[in-house]
Design a protein around this motif. Structure first.
Motif, short mmCIF file in Angstrom:
data_model
loop_
_atom_site.label_atom_id
_atom_site.label_comp_id
_atom_site.label_asym_id
_atom_site.label_seq_id
_atom_site.Cartn_x
_atom_site.Cartn_y
_atom_site.Cartn_z
N ASP A 75 -12.62 2.77 5.75
CA ASP A 75 -13.63 3.28 6.68
C ASP A 75 -14.90 3.69 5.95
OD1 ASP A 75 -11.89 2.86 8.79
OD2 ASP A 75 -11.38 5.00 9.04
N HIS A 76 -14.74 4.37 4.82
CA HIS A 76 -15.90 4.84 4.07
C HIS A 76 -16.79 3.68 3.62
CE1 HIS A 76 -18.29 7.38 1.43
NE2 HIS A 76 -18.17 6.43 0.52
N PHE A 77 -16.17 2.58 3.17
CA PHE A 77 -16.93 1.45 2.67
C PHE A 77 -17.19 0.37 3.72
CE2 PHE A 77 -15.21 3.17 -1.35
CZ PHE A 77 -16.41 3.40 -1.99
N GLY A 78 -16.81 0.65 4.97
CA GLY A 78 -17.08 -0.29 6.05
C GLY A 78 -16.29 -1.58 5.93
N LEU A 79 -15.07 -1.47 5.48
CA LEU A 79 -14.21 -2.64 5.29
C LEU A 79 -13.12 -2.67 6.35
CD1 LEU A 79 -13.59 -2.22 1.45
CD2 LEU A 79 -15.15 -3.86 2.52
N PRO A 80 -12.77 -3.86 6.84
CA PRO A 80 -11.58 -3.92 7.67
C PRO A 80 -10.37 -3.56 6.81
CG PRO A 80 -12.59 -6.11 7.44
CD PRO A 80 -13.41 -5.15 6.66
N LEU A 81 -9.37 -2.96 7.38
CA LEU A 81 -8.19 -2.54 6.64
C LEU A 81 -7.52 -3.72 5.94
CD1 LEU A 81 -6.61 -0.02 5.94
CD2 LEU A 81 -5.23 -0.38 7.97
N SER A 82 -7.66 -4.90 6.51
CA SER A 82 -7.05 -6.09 5.90
C SER A 82 -7.67 -6.43 4.54
CB SER A 82 -7.18 -7.28 6.84
OG SER A 82 -8.54 -7.56 7.11
N THR A 83 -8.90 -6.03 4.31
CA THR A 83 -9.58 -6.37 3.05
C THR A 83 -8.93 -5.70 1.84
OG1 THR A 83 -11.65 -6.88 4.16
CG2 THR A 83 -11.78 -6.33 1.82
N PRO A 84 -8.73 -4.37 1.83
CA PRO A 84 -8.04 -3.79 0.67
C PRO A 84 -6.59 -4.28 0.53
CG PRO A 84 -8.66 -2.06 2.24
CD PRO A 84 -9.25 -3.33 2.72
N HIS A 85 -5.97 -4.61 1.65
CA HIS A 85 -4.61 -5.19 1.57
C HIS A 85 -4.67 -6.53 0.84
CE1 HIS A 85 -2.24 -2.40 4.01
NE2 HIS A 85 -3.32 -2.29 4.80
N TYR A 86 -5.66 -7.35 1.17
CA TYR A 86 -5.83 -8.65 0.51
C TYR A 86 -6.14 -8.45 -0.97
CZ TYR A 86 -7.83 -13.15 -0.74
OH TYR A 86 -8.13 -14.32 -1.38
N TRP A 87 -7.04 -7.53 -1.26
CA TRP A 87 -7.38 -7.27 -2.66
C TRP A 87 -6.16 -6.81 -3.44
CZ3 TRP A 87 -12.55 -4.14 -1.81
CH2 TRP A 87 -13.53 -5.02 -1.35
N GLU A 88 -5.28 -6.06 -2.80
CA GLU A 88 -4.04 -5.64 -3.45
C GLU A 88 -3.16 -6.86 -3.74
OE1 GLU A 88 0.00 -3.02 -2.60
OE2 GLU A 88 -1.67 -2.89 -1.18
N ARG A 89 -3.01 -7.74 -2.75
CA ARG A 89 -2.19 -8.95 -2.96
C ARG A 89 -2.74 -9.80 -4.10
NH1 ARG A 89 -2.44 -8.96 2.59
NH2 ARG A 89 -3.83 -10.77 2.67
N ARG A 90 -4.07 -9.80 -4.27
CA ARG A 90 -4.69 -10.58 -5.35
C ARG A 90 -4.68 -9.84 -6.69
NH1 ARG A 90 -7.94 -15.02 -4.36
NH2 ARG A 90 -7.65 -15.13 -6.60
N GLY A 91 -4.19 -8.60 -6.69
CA GLY A 91 -4.09 -7.84 -7.93
C GLY A 91 -5.38 -7.15 -8.35
N LEU A 92 -6.33 -7.05 -7.44
CA LEU A 92 -7.61 -6.43 -7.78
C LEU A 92 -7.56 -4.91 -7.71
CD1 LEU A 92 -10.02 -8.80 -5.81
CD2 LEU A 92 -9.26 -8.98 -8.19
N VAL A 93 -6.73 -4.37 -6.83
CA VAL A 93 -6.55 -2.92 -6.72
C VAL A 93 -5.05 -2.63 -6.70
CG1 VAL A 93 -8.73 -2.45 -5.53
CG2 VAL A 93 -6.70 -2.98 -4.19
N VAL A 94 -4.73 -1.43 -7.16
CA VAL A 94 -3.32 -1.02 -7.22
C VAL A 94 -3.21 0.38 -6.59
CG1 VAL A 94 -1.34 -0.58 -8.69
CG2 VAL A 94 -3.00 -2.35 -9.33
N PRO A 95 -2.75 0.44 -5.35
CA PRO A 95 -2.63 1.75 -4.70
C PRO A 95 -1.35 2.47 -5.14
CG PRO A 95 -1.93 0.04 -3.20
CD PRO A 95 -2.41 -0.66 -4.45
#
Length: 131
Positions: free
Chosen positions: A12-32
């Protein structure tokens, strides 16, 4: 929650759909971090989300380029040099388009814009076929 921010709050803060950080996680770009099945980001990951978003928006980088930049094994300098060369070429194309559009505002060739001598002078055409 121990300095962690929910994935929803970050999206929400960065104006991203929730699916975007999920995709970035699948690609290994972020690790929650995970707590009770929910994803949370520490401050380093929040900044990483901001960096990825910046690169996607202003650097016009694809996910593969971003993954290479974030990788500890890739040669970052090669990725950056290639991307900068691509951006320089794009800037040259945009500058040429802007110059032509500026000319077009004042061109007196009406509906036959392809007959404009200034336009024709800047275009290379193939040689006519010889019979």
């Amino acid at each position: 929650m121990d300095g962690l921010t929910s994935i929803r709050a970050v999206a929400d803060h960065f104006g991203l759909p929730l699916s975007t950080p999920h995709y970035w996680e699948r690609r290994g770009l972020v690790v929650p971090h995970r707590r009770s099945g929910q994803r949370f980001y520490d401050s380093a990951q929040v900044y990483r989300v901001a960096l990825i978003r910046l690169w996607r928006q202003s650097g016009l980088m694809g996910i593969d380029e971003i993954a290479a930049l974030l990788s500890r094994t890739e040669n970052r300098q090669d990725v950056v040099d290639t991307r900068m060369a691509d951006i320089d070429a794009q800037l040259d194309r945009l500058a040429a388009a802007r110059r032509y559009l500026g000319h077009l505002k004042q061109c007196h060739h009406g509906p036959s814009l392809e007959d404009c001598p200034e336009f024709r002078a800047g275009i290379q055409v193939p040689e006519p076929a010889k019979h």
